[in-house]
Scaffold this active site. Structure first.
Site, short mmCIF file in Angstrom:
data_model
loop_
_atom_site.label_atom_id
_atom_site.label_comp_id
_atom_site.label_asym_id
_atom_site.label_seq_id
_atom_site.Cartn_x
_atom_site.Cartn_y
_atom_site.Cartn_z
N HIS A 49 0.18 -5.41 -26.27
CA HIS A 49 1.13 -6.51 -26.38
C HIS A 49 0.43 -7.74 -26.96
CE1 HIS A 49 -0.54 -7.17 -22.23
NE2 HIS A 49 -0.64 -8.40 -22.70
P1 TYD Z 1 0.83 -4.78 -17.27
O1 TYD Z 1 1.48 -5.88 -18.02
O2 TYD Z 1 1.38 -3.41 -17.39
O3 TYD Z 1 -0.70 -4.74 -17.66
P2 TYD Z 1 -1.29 -4.54 -19.15
O4 TYD Z 1 -1.68 -5.92 -19.59
O5 TYD Z 1 -2.46 -3.67 -19.03
O6 TYD Z 1 -0.21 -3.98 -19.99
O7 TYD Z 1 0.79 -5.20 -15.73
C1 TYD Z 1 0.78 -4.25 -14.69
C2 TYD Z 1 1.66 -4.73 -13.54
O8 TYD Z 1 1.14 -5.92 -12.95
C3 TYD Z 1 3.07 -5.03 -13.98
O9 TYD Z 1 3.94 -4.52 -12.97
C4 TYD Z 1 3.16 -6.54 -13.97
C5 TYD Z 1 2.13 -6.94 -12.94
N1 TYD Z 1 1.48 -8.22 -13.23
C6 TYD Z 1 1.71 -9.31 -12.43
O10 TYD Z 1 2.50 -9.26 -11.46
N2 TYD Z 1 1.07 -10.48 -12.70
C7 TYD Z 1 0.19 -10.60 -13.72
O11 TYD Z 1 -0.39 -11.69 -13.92
C8 TYD Z 1 -0.05 -9.45 -14.57
C9 TYD Z 1 -0.98 -9.53 -15.74
C10 TYD Z 1 0.61 -8.30 -14.29
#
Ligand code: TYD
Length: 135
Positions: A49
């Site tokens: 992303h």
């Molecule tokens: P995700 O966005 O899938 O991580 P990546 O950057 O590897 O794609 O995040 C994993 C999970 O954690 C998703 O359910 C959202 C949650 N999350 C939070 O609650 N707060 C945060 O600051 C972040 C980065 C993720």
């Protein structure tokens, strides 16, 4: 494509090492959020992303991993292997994290609170976004 890599000051003595990070001094923004990834499965690739607003600094504080940064025209791979090195990731970079060692702890310092509406998760949408930004 310029990559901003940081080598943070190590305060070492015979007891060991310590790194301290202060907003607007070592880190070019106010830190509103810190999160970290660990116990990442073998072969896992995550991220995929970009963001509309959020800036980040990524530090692999234990173990190692690789970061792929893509500005829409060029891609660069940044290995993170030391707890005193960090890479700046501006909002408009597509990022992927991979090659995590079993013991890797990847810490992220973020300029904004978590906001799902700030994410660009579709690669074609990302390309359109950076194209528009250039105009
Ligand atoms: P995700 O966005 O899938 O991580 P990546 O950057 O590897 O794609 O995040 C994993 C999970 O954690 C998703 O359910 C959202 C949650 N999350 C939070 O609650 N707060 C945060 O600051 C972040 C980065 C993720």
């Amino acid at each position: 494509m310029q990559i901003m890599k940081y080598m943070f000051q190590q305060h070492g003595d015979d007891r060991g090492q310590l790194v301290a990070l202060e907003a607007f001094k070592d880190i070019p923004f106010e830190i509103k959020r810190v999160y970290y990834m660990y116990d990442t499965g073998e072969g896992v690739r995550r991220g995929f992303h970009a963001h509309k607003k959020l800036s980040q600094i990524l530090i692999c504080i234990h173990g190692s991993c690789k970061i792929l940064l893509d500005n829409g025209a060029e891609k660069k791979i940044i290995p993170l292997e030391k707890p005193y090195e960090g890479v700046y990731v501006s909002n408009d970079m597509w990022r992927e994290m991979y090659d995590f060692s079993q013991d890797a702890v990847l810490m992220v310092l973020a300029s904004e609170y978590y906001d799902e509406s700030d994410y660009i998760r579709d690669y074609d949408e990302f390309l359109k976004y950076v194209e528009k930004e250039e105009k």
